[in-house]
Write an enzyme that holds these catalytic residues in place. Structure first.
Site, PDB file in Angstrom:
ATOM      1  CB  CYS A  78      -0.990  -0.038   1.149  1.00 58.43           C
ATOM      2  SG  CYS A  78      -2.315   1.199   0.983  1.00 58.43           S
ATOM      3  CG  HIS A 180      -4.323  -3.126   2.179  1.00 60.03           C
ATOM      4  ND1 HIS A 180      -3.448  -2.811   3.196  1.00 60.03           N
ATOM      5  CD2 HIS A 180      -4.897  -1.955   1.810  1.00 60.03           C
ATOM      6  CE1 HIS A 180      -3.495  -1.513   3.436  1.00 60.03           C
ATOM      7  NE2 HIS A 180      -4.355  -0.971   2.600  1.00 60.03           N
ATOM      8  CD  GLU A 182      -2.808  -6.324   4.361  1.00 61.58           C
ATOM      9  OE1 GLU A 182      -3.125  -5.186   4.738  1.00 61.58           O
ATOM     10  OE2 GLU A 182      -2.087  -6.525   3.362  1.00 61.58           O
TER      11      GLU A 182
END
Length: 200
Positions: A78, A180, A182
């Protein structure tokens, strides 16, 4: 078990990155110590918020030169991707890490599109790379950002948000994900898994 070091410097989404890596079986070390960077097998630079604040934190902790000198796989996430470039227009402008040529700018898009770009967008892989092995055309990724990196030779994958968004970039041993991973379901997990498998 793969080992990965995640920078915890007060400007990152550290917990969610840590948990995603641990779900994949990685041994995760959180640190703000330059000495730990030198010993790391792989390094992740997360980031949320403003580029100037993030750079100030990295400077205060003595991490800038350690990151620039890191010779093994490095992944910016990011804001962390944006910090890999030369500079950002955010705020009054700030010099960043200078690891990938180019200048980060604010979105210049149709006013009907809200900024920040927040939500799911499809990925278009434009160059083969070990980080993107198994990522399928049209896979979804989760973005939250108001500034965009330049599209150029470093771009591995793109998204579309009223303009080209370089979604994954690489220069030598440094990779970046504007989204992102994750929080990006199957594609994000695969990218993190691929990063853990890169030779240290």
């Amino acid at each position: 078990m793969s080992s990965v070091t995640v920078l915890s410097y007060g400007a990152g989404n550290v917990a969610s990155v840590q948990f995603a890596l641990e779900r994949l079986g990685a041994s995760v070390r959180l640190t703000s110590d330059p000495a730990d960077i030198a010993d790391a097998e792989r390094l992740i630079l997360p980031g949320v918020g403003a580029a100037a604040y993030a750079m100030a934190r990295l400077e205060t902790l003595g991490l800038v030169e350690a990151i620039r000198a890191f010779p093994r796989p490095l992944l910016g996430v990011c804001l962390g991707q944006q910090l890999l470039f030369d500079a950002s227009d955010e705020g009054d402008g700030v010099e960043t890490l200078g690891l990938i040529p180019g200048h980060v700018t604010r979105f210049d898009i149709d006013p009907s599109l809200p900024v920040p770009h927040m939500g799911w967008s499809r990925l278009e892989v434009v160059r083969d790379d070990p980080l993107l092995e198994g990522v399928q055309p049209g896979d979804w990724a989760y973005f939250v950002h108001s500034f965009v990196c330049p599209d150029g030779p470093a771009t591995l994958a793109r998204a579309d948000y009223g303009t080209v968004v370089p979604a994954v970039v690489r220069n030598a041993n440094r990779w970046g994900c504007q989204f992102h991973p994750e929080r990006s379901a199957r594609a994000g997990a695969r990218i993190l898994q691929n990063f853990l498998g890169l030779p240290a």
